[in-house]
Design a protein around this motif. Structure first.
Motif, PDB file in Angstrom:
ATOM      1  N   TYR A 156      -8.840   1.729  -1.676  1.00 23.64           N
ATOM      2  CA  TYR A 156      -8.750   1.308  -0.283  1.00 23.64           C
ATOM      3  C   TYR A 156      -7.469   1.853   0.341  1.00 23.64           C
ATOM      4  O   TYR A 156      -6.423   1.899  -0.302  1.00 23.64           O
ATOM      5  CB  TYR A 156      -8.739  -0.221  -0.165  1.00 23.64           C
ATOM      6  N   MET A 198      -5.405   0.713   3.550  1.00 27.54           N
ATOM      7  CA  MET A 198      -5.413  -0.493   4.374  1.00 27.54           C
ATOM      8  C   MET A 198      -6.586  -1.353   3.902  1.00 27.54           C
ATOM      9  O   MET A 198      -6.671  -1.681   2.740  1.00 27.54           O
ATOM     10  CB  MET A 198      -5.510  -0.141   5.859  1.00 27.54           C
ATOM     11  N   ASP A 199      -7.519  -1.689   4.763  1.00 21.78           N
ATOM     12  CA  ASP A 199      -8.687  -2.469   4.357  1.00 21.78           C
ATOM     13  C   ASP A 199      -9.954  -1.630   4.345  1.00 21.78           C
ATOM     14  O   ASP A 199     -11.058  -2.172   4.215  1.00 21.78           O
ATOM     15  CB  ASP A 199      -8.877  -3.665   5.302  1.00 21.78           C
ATOM     16  N   ALA A 200      -9.810  -0.325   4.490  1.00 23.06           N
ATOM     17  CA  ALA A 200     -10.973   0.564   4.528  1.00 23.06           C
ATOM     18  C   ALA A 200     -11.259   1.111   3.130  1.00 23.06           C
ATOM     19  O   ALA A 200     -10.368   1.637   2.461  1.00 23.06           O
ATOM     20  CB  ALA A 200     -10.739   1.707   5.501  1.00 23.06           C
ATOM     21  N   SER A 201     -12.499   0.968   2.686  1.00 26.92           N
ATOM     22  CA  SER A 201     -12.905   1.522   1.405  1.00 26.92           C
ATOM     23  C   SER A 201     -13.057   3.042   1.534  1.00 26.92           C
ATOM     24  O   SER A 201     -13.776   3.538   2.408  1.00 26.92           O
ATOM     25  CB  SER A 201     -14.237   0.903   0.969  1.00 26.92           C
ATOM     26  N   ARG A 232      -4.646   1.091  -2.385  1.00 26.36           N
ATOM     27  CA  ARG A 232      -4.940  -0.105  -3.168  1.00 26.36           C
ATOM     28  C   ARG A 232      -6.108   0.153  -4.114  1.00 26.36           C
ATOM     29  O   ARG A 232      -7.142   0.691  -3.714  1.00 26.36           O
ATOM     30  CB  ARG A 232      -5.263  -1.282  -2.262  1.00 26.36           C
ATOM     31  N   GLU A 292      -8.841  -1.613  -6.724  1.00 28.12           N
ATOM     32  CA  GLU A 292      -9.514  -2.840  -7.131  1.00 28.12           C
ATOM     33  C   GLU A 292     -10.411  -2.520  -8.323  1.00 28.12           C
ATOM     34  O   GLU A 292     -11.232  -1.601  -8.266  1.00 28.12           O
ATOM     35  CB  GLU A 292     -10.328  -3.447  -5.987  1.00 28.12           C
ATOM     36  N   GLN A 318      -6.409  -6.188  -8.898  1.00 26.09           N
ATOM     37  CA  GLN A 318      -6.017  -5.260  -7.848  1.00 26.09           C
ATOM     38  C   GLN A 318      -4.539  -4.908  -7.978  1.00 26.09           C
ATOM     39  O   GLN A 318      -3.745  -5.654  -8.544  1.00 26.09           O
ATOM     40  CB  GLN A 318      -6.294  -5.849  -6.466  1.00 26.09           C
ATOM     41  N   SER A 356      -1.468  -2.202  -5.718  1.00 25.70           N
ATOM     42  CA  SER A 356      -1.198  -1.239  -4.644  1.00 25.70           C
ATOM     43  C   SER A 356      -0.065  -0.300  -5.050  1.00 25.70           C
ATOM     44  O   SER A 356       0.923  -0.732  -5.662  1.00 25.70           O
ATOM     45  CB  SER A 356      -0.819  -1.970  -3.346  1.00 25.70           C
ATOM     46  N   SER A 361      -7.442 -10.442  -8.193  1.00 21.55           N
ATOM     47  CA  SER A 361      -7.733 -10.264  -6.770  1.00 21.55           C
ATOM     48  C   SER A 361      -7.733 -11.600  -6.062  1.00 21.55           C
ATOM     49  O   SER A 361      -8.283 -12.597  -6.560  1.00 21.55           O
ATOM     50  CB  SER A 361      -9.087  -9.572  -6.581  1.00 21.55           C
ATOM     51  N   LYS A 395      -9.011 -11.894  -2.865  1.00 19.57           N
ATOM     52  CA  LYS A 395     -10.271 -11.938  -2.146  1.00 19.57           C
ATOM     53  C   LYS A 395     -11.418 -11.789  -3.122  1.00 19.57           C
ATOM     54  O   LYS A 395     -11.425 -10.910  -3.969  1.00 19.57           O
ATOM     55  CB  LYS A 395     -10.353 -10.810  -1.101  1.00 19.57           C
ATOM     56  N   ARG A 404     -14.812 -10.501  -3.889  1.00 18.39           N
ATOM     57  CA  ARG A 404     -15.767  -9.519  -3.394  1.00 18.39           C
ATOM     58  C   ARG A 404     -16.980  -9.531  -4.307  1.00 18.39           C
ATOM     59  O   ARG A 404     -16.903  -9.879  -5.479  1.00 18.39           O
ATOM     60  CB  ARG A 404     -15.150  -8.112  -3.368  1.00 18.39           C
TER      61      ARG A 404
END
Length: 204
Positions: free
Chosen positions: A99, A101-104, A145, A147, A169, A171, A192, A194, A196
């Motif tokens: 990732y 930022m938050d974009a895969s 990042r 995961e 996870q 970074s 992690s 979050k 998922r």
């Protein structure tokens, strides 16, 4: 000439076996129950003392295209340490997602493998990440990042645990040269925050 059908010793042993008191049979059965119960308690105690493997990002290299239009590729190395002295670990398919930022931006799968007790292994992989990563580091250092999702079983002798699912996870900071910055050497992955949806499917 007269032949005996059985020896006196054999006849005495058979008679002694038949004459075995019921109390002795009960004590023999009770001893077996205690032994089996002790083994069950031992393996339950052992399962409660098992430590999860640790995951550390030790290497990241980004291969960037020269023409600026082709996809960039992220190569990585993750060190996995099994700190259990008496248990080996079976790993199922291990999914690693990246990732910015938050974009895969990409993902890859590492094949199943077995790790002995007290051993350290390093898994390597690569993922095509389009131009997201190249664009992110073109203006400076970028944060990438990782995961990791896996399912493991622990093994001791003939005993195997149930399936344990893990989601980790970590970074790292990548410089313009496409390599880890000095502040991101040996990044320990953490559970992690979050939750998922896992791509792993439970075995039937």
């Amino acid at each position: 000439m007269h032949f005996c059908s059985s020896s006196p010793v054999a006849s005495f042993a058979a008679h002694d076996e038949l004459a075995m008191p019921d109390t002795d049979r009960f004590y023999c059965w009770l001893l077996q129950v205690f032994v089996l119960s002790g083994l069950v308690v031992f393996f339950i105690w052992l399962s409660l003392r098992i430590s999860d493997p640790s995951y550390t990002i030790v290497e990241v290299t980004i291969l960037q295209p020269n023409n600026g239009t082709a996809d960039s590729t992220v190569f990585f190395g993750i060190e996995i340490a099994n700190r259990n002295r008496g248990c080996g670990v079976y790993y199922s398919d291990m999914n690693v997602s990246l990732y910015v930022m938050d974009a895969s931006v990409g993902s890859t799968t590492i094949q199943p493998f077995y790790q002995g007790h007290g051993k350290t292994a390093q898994v390597r992989g690569g993922a095509s990440c389009g131009r997201w990563v190249s664009d992110a580091i073109s203006s400076g250092a970028a944060q990438l990042r990782f995961e990791l999702m896996a399912a493991v079983k622990y093994k001791m002798w003939f005993w195997r645990s149930r399936l344990h699912r893990m989601s980790m996870q970590g970074s790292v900071h990548v410089g313009k040269d496409g390599k880890l910055s000095r502040t991101s050497k040996m990044v320990r992955m953490r559970p992690s925050q979050k939750k998922r949806r896992s791509r792993l499917k439970p075995r039937k």
